[in-house]
Design a protein around this motif. Sequence first.
Motif, PDB file in Angstrom:
ATOM      1  N   GLU A 120      -7.958  -2.176  -3.071  1.00  0.00           N
ATOM      2  CA  GLU A 120      -8.267  -1.516  -4.339  1.00  0.00           C
ATOM      3  C   GLU A 120      -7.412  -0.275  -4.588  1.00  0.00           C
ATOM      4  OE1 GLU A 120     -10.987  -2.210  -6.886  1.00  0.00           O
ATOM      5  OE2 GLU A 120     -10.221  -4.063  -6.017  1.00  0.00           O
ATOM      6  N   GLY A 121      -6.582   0.086  -3.621  1.00  0.00           N
ATOM      7  CA  GLY A 121      -5.755   1.271  -3.780  1.00  0.00           C
ATOM      8  C   GLY A 121      -6.512   2.573  -3.600  1.00  0.00           C
ATOM      9  N   ILE A 122      -7.703   2.499  -3.008  1.00  0.00           N
ATOM     10  CA  ILE A 122      -8.484   3.710  -2.769  1.00  0.00           C
ATOM     11  C   ILE A 122      -7.845   4.554  -1.673  1.00  0.00           C
ATOM     12  CG2 ILE A 122     -10.720   4.547  -1.892  1.00  0.00           C
ATOM     13  CD1 ILE A 122     -12.038   2.201  -3.330  1.00  0.00           C
ATOM     14  N   CYS A 123      -7.191   3.900  -0.714  1.00  0.00           N
ATOM     15  CA  CYS A 123      -6.544   4.627   0.372  1.00  0.00           C
ATOM     16  C   CYS A 123      -5.393   3.808   0.930  1.00  0.00           C
ATOM     17  CB  CYS A 123      -7.547   4.980   1.476  1.00  0.00           C
ATOM     18  SG  CYS A 123      -8.212   3.531   2.329  1.00  0.00           S
ATOM     19  N   VAL A 124      -4.593   4.444   1.752  1.00  0.00           N
ATOM     20  CA  VAL A 124      -3.505   3.789   2.483  1.00  0.00           C
ATOM     21  C   VAL A 124      -3.890   3.788   3.959  1.00  0.00           C
ATOM     22  CG1 VAL A 124      -1.071   3.918   3.126  1.00  0.00           C
ATOM     23  CG2 VAL A 124      -1.786   4.526   0.807  1.00  0.00           C
ATOM     24  N   PRO A 125      -3.769   2.670   4.652  1.00  0.00           N
ATOM     25  CA  PRO A 125      -4.176   2.633   6.063  1.00  0.00           C
ATOM     26  C   PRO A 125      -3.310   3.518   6.942  1.00  0.00           C
ATOM     27  CG  PRO A 125      -2.980   0.637   5.483  1.00  0.00           C
ATOM     28  CD  PRO A 125      -3.213   1.380   4.195  1.00  0.00           C
ATOM     29  N   ARG A 126      -3.915   4.080   7.962  1.00  0.00           N
ATOM     30  CA  ARG A 126      -3.194   4.872   8.962  1.00  0.00           C
ATOM     31  C   ARG A 126      -2.534   3.895   9.928  1.00  0.00           C
ATOM     32  NH1 ARG A 126      -5.824  10.176   9.259  1.00  0.00           N
ATOM     33  NH2 ARG A 126      -7.377  10.262   7.588  1.00  0.00           N
ATOM     34  N   GLN A 127      -1.233   3.989  10.082  1.00  0.00           N
ATOM     35  CA  GLN A 127      -0.494   2.999  10.857  1.00  0.00           C
ATOM     36  C   GLN A 127      -0.390   3.383  12.336  1.00  0.00           C
ATOM     37  OE1 GLN A 127       3.152   1.379   8.950  1.00  0.00           O
ATOM     38  NE2 GLN A 127       2.677   2.799   7.274  1.00  0.00           N
ATOM     39  N   SER A 128      -0.412   2.337  13.159  1.00  0.00           N
ATOM     40  CA  SER A 128      -0.168   2.498  14.591  1.00  0.00           C
ATOM     41  C   SER A 128       0.441   1.195  15.094  1.00  0.00           C
ATOM     42  CB  SER A 128      -1.471   2.804  15.337  1.00  0.00           C
ATOM     43  OG  SER A 128      -2.393   1.732  15.188  1.00  0.00           O
ATOM     44  N   VAL A 129       0.917   1.224  16.336  1.00  0.00           N
ATOM     45  CA  VAL A 129       1.536   0.035  16.929  1.00  0.00           C
ATOM     46  C   VAL A 129       0.779  -0.316  18.202  1.00  0.00           C
ATOM     47  CG1 VAL A 129       3.626  -0.969  17.885  1.00  0.00           C
ATOM     48  CG2 VAL A 129       3.777   0.630  15.956  1.00  0.00           C
ATOM     49  N   SER A 130       0.375  -1.581  18.324  1.00  0.00           N
ATOM     50  CA  SER A 130      -0.369  -2.030  19.496  1.00  0.00           C
ATOM     51  C   SER A 130       0.558  -2.160  20.695  1.00  0.00           C
ATOM     52  CB  SER A 130      -1.034  -3.376  19.208  1.00  0.00           C
ATOM     53  OG  SER A 130      -0.053  -4.395  19.145  1.00  0.00           O
ATOM     54  N   SER A 131      -0.017  -2.439  21.858  1.00  0.00           N
ATOM     55  CA  SER A 131       0.771  -2.587  23.074  1.00  0.00           C
ATOM     56  C   SER A 131       1.699  -3.804  23.008  1.00  0.00           C
ATOM     57  CB  SER A 131      -0.162  -2.729  24.284  1.00  0.00           C
ATOM     58  OG  SER A 131      -1.025  -3.845  24.114  1.00  0.00           O
ATOM     59  N   THR A 132       1.391  -4.742  22.096  1.00  0.00           N
ATOM     60  CA  THR A 132       2.229  -5.929  21.936  1.00  0.00           C
ATOM     61  C   THR A 132       3.226  -5.778  20.793  1.00  0.00           C
ATOM     62  OG1 THR A 132       0.579  -6.956  20.479  1.00  0.00           O
ATOM     63  CG2 THR A 132       0.399  -7.401  22.850  1.00  0.00           C
ATOM     64  N   GLY A 133       3.304  -4.581  20.209  1.00  0.00           N
ATOM     65  CA  GLY A 133       4.245  -4.340  19.125  1.00  0.00           C
ATOM     66  C   GLY A 133       3.731  -4.695  17.748  1.00  0.00           C
ATOM     67  N   GLU A 134       2.460  -5.001  17.638  1.00  0.00           N
ATOM     68  CA  GLU A 134       1.868  -5.373  16.360  1.00  0.00           C
ATOM     69  C   GLU A 134       1.554  -4.119  15.541  1.00  0.00           C
ATOM     70  OE1 GLU A 134      -1.761  -8.322  15.044  1.00  0.00           O
ATOM     71  OE2 GLU A 134      -2.140  -6.892  16.659  1.00  0.00           O
ATOM     72  N   THR A 135       1.841  -4.150  14.244  1.00  0.00           N
ATOM     73  CA  THR A 135       1.514  -3.035  13.365  1.00  0.00           C
ATOM     74  C   THR A 135       0.050  -3.121  12.953  1.00  0.00           C
ATOM     75  OG1 THR A 135       3.768  -2.957  12.493  1.00  0.00           O
ATOM     76  CG2 THR A 135       2.062  -1.854  11.219  1.00  0.00           C
TER      77      THR A 135
END
Length: 402
Positions: A120-135
């Motif tokens: 809905e565009g209410i927020c933007v997710p906070r990004q991180s990277v998992s141990s397997t390189g997944e965003t």
Amino acid sequence: MKSTTALNSLPASYIRGGTSKGIFLNRKYLPTDHSEWPSIFLKIMGSPDPEHGRQMNGMGGGVSSGSKIMVLESPTPTQAAAGIDAQYTFAQIGIEDSEIDYSGNCGNLSSVVGIFAVDEGICVPRQSVSSTGETLGTVRLWNTNTNKEIHTTFPLTSDLRADLDKGQVSIAGVPGEASQIVLDFVRPGGARTGKLLPTNNPVDQLTITENNISRQYSASLVDATNPTVFVDSEEIFGSKYLPSEDVYANSGSKVLHNTIENIRKAGAVRMGLDPSAQAQPKIAILGVPQKNSSVPSDGIPHEIEIQALSMGVLHRAVPVTVGLCLGVAGSVEGTIIHKILQQTRSATTNQSDPERLRQGLIRMKHPSGIMDVGAQFDEEGSAISAKVIRTGRRLMQGVVWL
């Protein structure tokens, strides 16, 4: 929006979260006057339906797990300053009646609230990277029903939307595999009452009078993520093993349901809650694992069995908030949950896996399968986190007609 006089439709999404489905609404499309919300919510779900109980005239499915609405909006300035990305309100809609219960939260649908907020565009997710390189993306939420902070983390696509179809995990009660969603309840204790143990007791004696005969039932009254009344199977059925689910639907089940509901109401009173509110507290009956229980493919047997009732009906799986409440209560010495876990873990070796115990993980069996829940405590013994794995799926986006 000031009036619903000319309103005949609302922008909406229909989303599955865990083992629940519900209508998700952006707060900006609803009337500013909250007193106008109930009539809208009832029309959306097709309630009340006293004759058939099927909600055929709306989006509800005739079961509590499908008669739910989530309303999302931007955080207040104070919330935003504290790191909250979005806030939401949960409504449990009555099926046969016109009751709308705001007294608790839905853990299953909470797992996809952050996804809807991003859509809905209410927020933007906070990004991180998992141990397997997944965003990964994390959304920090505020639930207005319980005034609690909840975090939800999920895989992201290249355009920073939730990727729900990665086939990473499966959950009991839902066919197939989907992306892993981590649901984290921050400081889950005292969601409604302000205290993890509202009576300060790990076990209370509840007096129930039926047919002029009084009897006491032992119960653990715990308030974590949502308040729950926990009762040992021996108290209800005279056996440490839970019965077949058919017992709740046979010809003599009315007496059983009345007893369970009276225990729930007595627990509500002792917790300082409204006993007439059907959605809160929940009640769950606990038993030790059956001797012939199958072992999952990972080789770790379950440690406790649970049958939870929601609005008087046996839940086909288990409400996530009830599971998480059990997960927290399992580390509270003296509770019924803690006693069962001690009994189970002392009888087997692999259930006492050091790593699982370090993570505070409990494996429970419910009517549809297995659920792992975990809780972490600080040095003072306060629960700082309760986590569970869920999956979700977007089912529909468009308008819902009123």
